[in-house]
Design a protein around this motif. Structure first.
Motif, PDB file in Angstrom:
ATOM      1  N   GLY A   1      -2.169   8.028   0.118  1.00  0.00           N
ATOM      2  CA  GLY A   1      -1.014   8.415   0.937  1.00  0.00           C
ATOM      3  C   GLY A   1      -1.470   8.786   2.333  1.00  0.00           C
ATOM      4  N   THR A   2      -1.078   7.971   3.319  1.00  0.00           N
ATOM      5  CA  THR A   2      -1.516   8.211   4.703  1.00  0.00           C
ATOM      6  C   THR A   2      -0.902   9.504   5.250  1.00  0.00           C
ATOM      7  N   ASP A   3      -1.428   9.945   6.391  1.00  0.00           N
ATOM      8  CA  ASP A   3      -0.835  11.104   7.091  1.00  0.00           C
ATOM      9  C   ASP A   3       0.677  10.926   7.222  1.00  0.00           C
ATOM     10  N   GLU A   4       1.051   9.712   7.630  1.00  0.00           N
ATOM     11  CA  GLU A   4       2.474   9.461   7.908  1.00  0.00           C
ATOM     12  C   GLU A   4       3.323   9.638   6.638  1.00  0.00           C
ATOM     13  N   LEU A   5       2.770   9.162   5.509  1.00  0.00           N
ATOM     14  CA  LEU A   5       3.537   9.295   4.263  1.00  0.00           C
ATOM     15  C   LEU A   5       3.676  10.763   3.856  1.00  0.00           C
TER      16      LEU A   5
ATOM     17  N   GLY B   1       0.838  -1.202   0.000  1.00  0.00           N
ATOM     18  CA  GLY B   1       0.000   0.000   0.000  1.00  0.00           C
ATOM     19  C   GLY B   1       0.865   1.241   0.000  1.00  0.00           C
ATOM     20  N   SER B   2       1.391   1.583   1.184  1.00  0.00           N
ATOM     21  CA  SER B   2       2.213   2.792   1.292  1.00  0.00           C
ATOM     22  C   SER B   2       3.456   2.711   0.404  1.00  0.00           C
ATOM     23  N   ASP B   3       3.967   1.507   0.223  1.00  0.00           N
ATOM     24  CA  ASP B   3       5.158   1.343  -0.620  1.00  0.00           C
ATOM     25  C   ASP B   3       4.752   0.712  -1.954  1.00  0.00           C
TER      26      ASP B   3
HETATM   27  C1  FAD Z   1     -11.583   3.751   0.569  1.00  0.00           C
HETATM   28  C2  FAD Z   1     -10.249   3.510  -0.066  1.00  0.00           C
HETATM   29  C3  FAD Z   1     -10.082   3.739  -1.428  1.00  0.00           C
HETATM   30  C4  FAD Z   1      -8.850   3.466  -2.042  1.00  0.00           C
HETATM   31  N1  FAD Z   1      -8.723   3.629  -3.396  1.00  0.00           N
HETATM   32  C5  FAD Z   1      -7.570   3.217  -4.016  1.00  0.00           C
HETATM   33  C6  FAD Z   1      -7.467   3.219  -5.455  1.00  0.00           C
HETATM   34  O1  FAD Z   1      -8.377   3.652  -6.166  1.00  0.00           O
HETATM   35  N2  FAD Z   1      -6.329   2.735  -6.013  1.00  0.00           N
HETATM   36  C7  FAD Z   1      -5.296   2.237  -5.262  1.00  0.00           C
HETATM   37  O2  FAD Z   1      -4.316   1.794  -5.841  1.00  0.00           O
HETATM   38  N3  FAD Z   1      -5.362   2.239  -3.903  1.00  0.00           N
HETATM   39  C8  FAD Z   1      -6.476   2.696  -3.257  1.00  0.00           C
HETATM   40  N4  FAD Z   1      -6.559   2.667  -1.883  1.00  0.00           N
HETATM   41  C9  FAD Z   1      -5.441   2.153  -1.106  1.00  0.00           C
HETATM   42  C10 FAD Z   1      -4.731   3.224  -0.283  1.00  0.00           C
HETATM   43  O3  FAD Z   1      -3.991   4.066  -1.116  1.00  0.00           O
HETATM   44  C11 FAD Z   1      -3.893   2.502   0.778  1.00  0.00           C
HETATM   45  O4  FAD Z   1      -4.795   1.960   1.732  1.00  0.00           O
HETATM   46  C12 FAD Z   1      -2.900   3.442   1.460  1.00  0.00           C
HETATM   47  O5  FAD Z   1      -1.898   3.840   0.557  1.00  0.00           O
HETATM   48  C13 FAD Z   1      -2.250   2.782   2.689  1.00  0.00           C
HETATM   49  O6  FAD Z   1      -1.756   1.520   2.376  1.00  0.00           O
HETATM   50  P1  FAD Z   1      -2.120   0.266   3.319  1.00  0.00           P
HETATM   51  O7  FAD Z   1      -3.594   0.284   3.529  1.00  0.00           O
HETATM   52  O8  FAD Z   1      -1.529  -0.931   2.713  1.00  0.00           O
HETATM   53  O9  FAD Z   1      -1.426   0.601   4.692  1.00  0.00           O
HETATM   54  P2  FAD Z   1       0.086   0.223   5.064  1.00  0.00           P
HETATM   55  O10 FAD Z   1       0.981   0.653   3.962  1.00  0.00           O
HETATM   56  O11 FAD Z   1       0.127  -1.193   5.481  1.00  0.00           O
HETATM   57  O12 FAD Z   1       0.332   1.161   6.314  1.00  0.00           O
HETATM   58  C14 FAD Z   1       0.001   0.779   7.664  1.00  0.00           C
HETATM   59  C15 FAD Z   1       0.464   1.894   8.595  1.00  0.00           C
HETATM   60  O13 FAD Z   1       1.887   2.053   8.510  1.00  0.00           O
HETATM   61  C16 FAD Z   1       2.194   3.417   8.309  1.00  0.00           C
HETATM   62  N5  FAD Z   1       3.438   3.600   7.551  1.00  0.00           N
HETATM   63  C17 FAD Z   1       3.735   3.081   6.340  1.00  0.00           C
HETATM   64  N6  FAD Z   1       4.936   3.510   5.928  1.00  0.00           N
HETATM   65  C18 FAD Z   1       5.416   4.321   6.918  1.00  0.00           C
HETATM   66  C19 FAD Z   1       6.606   5.096   7.096  1.00  0.00           C
HETATM   67  N7  FAD Z   1       7.565   5.122   6.153  1.00  0.00           N
HETATM   68  N8  FAD Z   1       6.748   5.809   8.239  1.00  0.00           N
HETATM   69  C20 FAD Z   1       5.793   5.804   9.173  1.00  0.00           C
HETATM   70  N9  FAD Z   1       4.639   5.109   9.070  1.00  0.00           N
HETATM   71  C21 FAD Z   1       4.451   4.386   7.949  1.00  0.00           C
HETATM   72  C22 FAD Z   1       0.995   3.937   7.526  1.00  0.00           C
HETATM   73  O14 FAD Z   1       0.924   5.367   7.587  1.00  0.00           O
HETATM   74  C23 FAD Z   1      -0.133   3.243   8.257  1.00  0.00           C
HETATM   75  O15 FAD Z   1      -0.458   3.975   9.413  1.00  0.00           O
HETATM   76  C24 FAD Z   1      -7.770   2.991  -1.247  1.00  0.00           C
HETATM   77  C25 FAD Z   1      -7.930   2.801   0.133  1.00  0.00           C
HETATM   78  C26 FAD Z   1      -9.147   3.061   0.732  1.00  0.00           C
HETATM   79  C27 FAD Z   1      -9.290   2.842   2.213  1.00  0.00           C
END
Ligand code: FAD
Length: 378
Positions: free
Chosen positions: A359-363, A127-129
């Protein structure tokens, strides 16, 4: 005081979008929620009303798209619809990076609302990566053969047109990722809905690709160019998210003002408690600052002076602002703010999503801190 930087044409477009959403979206909310998504008729009507055309092409002016985002944010239904109507960055990718043949084939039907789109990048373990994705698109003669799974994709279970991000050269990591267009009725594609809290009528989907064969001419941009294409859409995407946060916070404040003027506790209106007035004053300040931030961002985007760091700051601040305002509004509603059917409860749960997706708050903080570190090392 009026808003900064909007022309008569922009304001006319805002009225058209608001009228359209009031007429076609809000009355059908319960049905869309029950069915778990917008229907095709809604997209076609949006196309007929010219909303999709201007928002996407906007004669080169992204402000139209931001207006649509803000107006969508203002509807109680947007809390359920989320970004489905706009499929976020997909059309920008086609317009900015598609070949003439791809645009000719798909754009007219996108603008009339006949076909809907999704941008599958995220996977169950990436996700984030994004560079950790495992999906592959391996060249075989004149085709690509795609394999992999995608997760949490907006519009994912229903979209007709998929801009799949996959590794065309897995050995090159992030530099080996490409964007490839896949029609969702191609053999080997499956689409399913993931039930989520918030955005109840939005469509968040899981997709899988098993030996999906598409012509090599479906490549968008150059091979290995996915990261550059995504970076290119970041600035606009951050602004449209901030505009949606602004619309939602401003609507929530209006709904709350109406409620606290009516609701009586200990023989007086809730609005007459000084604590309520202070909370409302904080919300009002947040909404006004958000207006300025969105309007300034649009002006600086037009002047090509809106940076990646500006976008990260805007996304971080605006999504937190929306959460803060919605939380105060729910508190002022009391128990009514937590009833499933009230717009304010839907807006509250929807606001939470904004701090995670795109992109989460953290990113965002990682991006902002990187700039700081580079500056302080210089
Ligand atoms: C409703 C919804 C719609 C979406 N639509 C799309 C879409 O259309 N297309 C698509 O491709 N994706 C989509 N997404 C996916 C979304 O972009 C990802 O959920 C998001 O990027 C986070 O990835 P993850 O859920 O795998 O969390 P993770 O990457 O597993 O992160 C878990 C936690 O770790 C933290 N973290 C990660 N890296 C770091 C760091 N370097 N430093 C500190 N903390 C960190 C994160 O901030 C988070 O708090 C959607 C998600 C939702 C919920």
């Amino acid at each position: 005081m009026g808003r900064l930087g909007y022309s008569e044409e922009h304001e006319a477009f805002r009225r058209t979008v608001r009228t359209f959403l009031d007429r076609e979206h809000e009355p059908n909310l319960a049905r869309y929620e029950r069915d778990g998504g917008l229907d095709r008729a809604f997209y076609r009507k949006a196309g007929e009303a010219g909303i999709l055309g201007l928002a996407y092409t906007g004669e080169g002016d992204f402000t139209y798209y931001a207006i649509m985002a803000e107006e969508l944010g203002r509807t109680a239904g947007s809390a359920s619809t989320g970004s489905s109507l706009m499929a976020d960055v997909a059309t920008y990718i086609l317009l900015g990076h598609g070949t003439e043949e791809q645009k000719e084939k798909y754009l007219p039907r996108i603008l009339t609302g006949e076909i809907t789109q999704a941008m599958p990048l995220t996977e169950p373990s990436a996700g984030s990566d994004p560079t950790a994705i495992k999906a592959t698109a391996i060249r075989d003669g004149d085709d690509y053969v795609i394999n992999g799974d995608k997760y949490f994709i907006s519009n994912g279970s229903t979209a007709d047109l998929l801009y799949v991000v996959a590794k065309t050269d897995p050995a090159k990591g992030g530099r080996g990722m490409s964007v490839i267009i896949v029609d969702s009725d191609t053999p080997g594609v499956t689409q399913a809905k993931i039930p989520m809290i918030g955005w109840r009528q939005g469509d968040t989907g899981a997709l899988s690709f098993t030996d999906v064969r598409v012509p090599a001419s479906n490549l968008v941009g150059r091979e290995g160019g996915a990261m550059a294409i995504m970076m290119d859409t970041f600035l606009e995407d951050r602004i449209q998210i901030a505009a949606r946060c602004l619309g939602a916070a401003s609507k929530a404040l209006e709904l709350t003002l109406d409620y606290v003027k009516e609701r009586k506790v200990f023989g007086q209106r809730v609005i007459d408690f000084q604590n309520s007035q202070f909370m409302l004053a904080e919300c009002r300040s947040d909404v006004k600052i958000a207006e300025t931030m969105v309007d300034m961002a649009l002006m600086r985007l037009r002047q090509k002076d809106f940076t990646f760091e500006d976008g990260a700051i805007l996304k971080l601040w605006a999504t937190q602002m929306e959460g803060r305002v919605l939380d105060k509004c729910v508190q002022l509603f009391g128990g009514a703010g937590l009833m499933e059917e009230t717009p304010i409860s839907k807006m509250w749960t929807a606001a939470r999503i904004q701090r995670v997706y795109a992109g989460t708050d953290e990113l965002q903080k990682v991006a902002i801190a990187r700039g700081l570190m580079e500056e302080s090392a210089a």
